[in-house]
Write a protein that holds these residues in place. Sequence first.
Motif, PDB file in Angstrom:
ATOM      1  N   ALA A 101       2.066   9.549  -5.531  1.00 28.41           N
ATOM      2  CA  ALA A 101       2.566  10.863  -5.117  1.00 28.41           C
ATOM      3  C   ALA A 101       3.704  11.327  -6.023  1.00 28.41           C
ATOM      4  O   ALA A 101       3.781  12.503  -6.390  1.00 28.41           O
ATOM      5  CB  ALA A 101       3.030  10.809  -3.661  1.00 28.41           C
ATOM      6  N   ALA A 102       4.598  10.408  -6.388  1.00 32.96           N
ATOM      7  CA  ALA A 102       5.710  10.758  -7.283  1.00 32.96           C
ATOM      8  C   ALA A 102       5.173  11.172  -8.653  1.00 32.96           C
ATOM      9  O   ALA A 102       5.648  12.155  -9.244  1.00 32.96           O
ATOM     10  CB  ALA A 102       6.668   9.579  -7.407  1.00 32.96           C
ATOM     11  N   ALA A 103       4.183  10.456  -9.155  1.00 33.29           N
ATOM     12  CA  ALA A 103       3.594  10.793 -10.453  1.00 33.29           C
ATOM     13  C   ALA A 103       2.946  12.173 -10.405  1.00 33.29           C
ATOM     14  O   ALA A 103       3.102  12.969 -11.341  1.00 33.29           O
ATOM     15  CB  ALA A 103       2.577   9.729 -10.860  1.00 33.29           C
ATOM     16  N   ARG A 104       2.247  12.467  -9.339  1.00 31.24           N
ATOM     17  CA  ARG A 104       1.623  13.793  -9.195  1.00 31.24           C
ATOM     18  C   ARG A 104       2.667  14.895  -9.150  1.00 31.24           C
ATOM     19  O   ARG A 104       2.428  16.007  -9.621  1.00 31.24           O
ATOM     20  CB  ARG A 104       0.770  13.838  -7.929  1.00 31.24           C
ATOM     21  CG  ARG A 104      -0.526  13.090  -8.065  1.00 31.24           C
ATOM     22  CD  ARG A 104      -1.388  13.253  -6.836  1.00 31.24           C
ATOM     23  NE  ARG A 104      -2.618  12.482  -6.980  1.00 31.24           N
ATOM     24  CZ  ARG A 104      -3.270  11.928  -5.989  1.00 31.24           C
ATOM     25  NH1 ARG A 104      -2.844  12.058  -4.751  1.00 31.24           N
ATOM     26  NH2 ARG A 104      -4.372  11.253  -6.221  1.00 31.24           N
ATOM     27  N   GLU A 161       0.829  -1.210   0.000  1.00 22.87           N
ATOM     28  CA  GLU A 161       0.000   0.000   0.000  1.00 22.87           C
ATOM     29  C   GLU A 161       0.864   1.261   0.000  1.00 22.87           C
ATOM     30  O   GLU A 161       0.597   2.211  -0.728  1.00 22.87           O
ATOM     31  CB  GLU A 161      -0.949  -0.013   1.205  1.00 22.87           C
ATOM     32  CG  GLU A 161      -1.872   1.181   1.277  1.00 22.87           C
ATOM     33  CD  GLU A 161      -2.840   1.313   0.096  1.00 22.87           C
ATOM     34  OE1 GLU A 161      -3.449   2.378  -0.030  1.00 22.87           O
ATOM     35  OE2 GLU A 161      -2.995   0.359  -0.695  1.00 22.87           O
ATOM     36  N   LEU A 162       1.919   1.259   0.798  1.00 19.14           N
ATOM     37  CA  LEU A 162       2.812   2.416   0.834  1.00 19.14           C
ATOM     38  C   LEU A 162       3.511   2.593  -0.512  1.00 19.14           C
ATOM     39  O   LEU A 162       3.664   3.713  -1.000  1.00 19.14           O
ATOM     40  CB  LEU A 162       3.839   2.279   1.958  1.00 19.14           C
ATOM     41  CG  LEU A 162       4.833   3.433   2.097  1.00 19.14           C
ATOM     42  CD1 LEU A 162       4.113   4.764   2.316  1.00 19.14           C
ATOM     43  CD2 LEU A 162       5.803   3.159   3.236  1.00 19.14           C
ATOM     44  N   LYS A 167      13.631   9.680  -7.398  1.00 17.64           N
ATOM     45  CA  LYS A 167      13.876  11.106  -7.160  1.00 17.64           C
ATOM     46  C   LYS A 167      12.946  11.625  -6.063  1.00 17.64           C
ATOM     47  O   LYS A 167      13.357  12.428  -5.215  1.00 17.64           O
ATOM     48  CB  LYS A 167      13.686  11.896  -8.447  1.00 17.64           C
ATOM     49  CG  LYS A 167      14.058  13.346  -8.316  1.00 17.64           C
ATOM     50  CD  LYS A 167      14.068  14.050  -9.650  1.00 17.64           C
ATOM     51  CE  LYS A 167      14.510  15.491  -9.450  1.00 17.64           C
ATOM     52  NZ  LYS A 167      14.597  16.217 -10.701  1.00 17.64           N
ATOM     53  N   TYR A 168      11.705  11.164  -6.070  1.00 15.47           N
ATOM     54  CA  TYR A 168      10.733  11.587  -5.064  1.00 15.47           C
ATOM     55  C   TYR A 168      11.201  11.195  -3.657  1.00 15.47           C
ATOM     56  O   TYR A 168      11.169  12.010  -2.734  1.00 15.47           O
ATOM     57  CB  TYR A 168       9.368  10.963  -5.378  1.00 15.47           C
ATOM     58  CG  TYR A 168       8.270  11.377  -4.447  1.00 15.47           C
ATOM     59  CD1 TYR A 168       7.615  12.584  -4.623  1.00 15.47           C
ATOM     60  CD2 TYR A 168       7.874  10.552  -3.402  1.00 15.47           C
ATOM     61  CE1 TYR A 168       6.587  12.974  -3.773  1.00 15.47           C
ATOM     62  CE2 TYR A 168       6.853  10.930  -2.550  1.00 15.47           C
ATOM     63  CZ  TYR A 168       6.214  12.144  -2.739  1.00 15.47           C
ATOM     64  OH  TYR A 168       5.215  12.523  -1.883  1.00 15.47           O
TER      65      TYR A 168
END
Length: 85
Positions: free
Chosen positions: A19-22, A11-12, A29-30
Motif C-alpha cells: 500500500a505504501a509503494a502504491r 501478512e499485515l 510516512k504511510y
Amino acid sequence: MKNVTISMDDELARLTRIAAARAGQSVSKYLAEAAREKMKADDDVTETQRRNIQLEALERIWAGPKWDVTENGRMPTAEERNARR
C-alpha cells in the motif's frame, strides 16, 4: 522526529509495504499519515458526540411541559407582563 518500533504480523507488514509503494511513500510516512488521519477522525467523532449530547438536551427541554402564558385566550400586553403583583 521520533523513531518508533511497531510489531505486526507478516501478512499485515506485506500489505502495508504494498500500500505504501502504491501511494509512493515509505512505510514510515504511510503509517504516520494513517495515524494522523485516524486521530483526526477520532476528534471529529468526539465533536459529533458532544454536539449530539447538546442537541438531545435541548430536545428534552423542548419536549417538556408547555407553559401557557395566555390570559383569557390572548397574550398579555407588556404592561400586564411587567405588572408588579
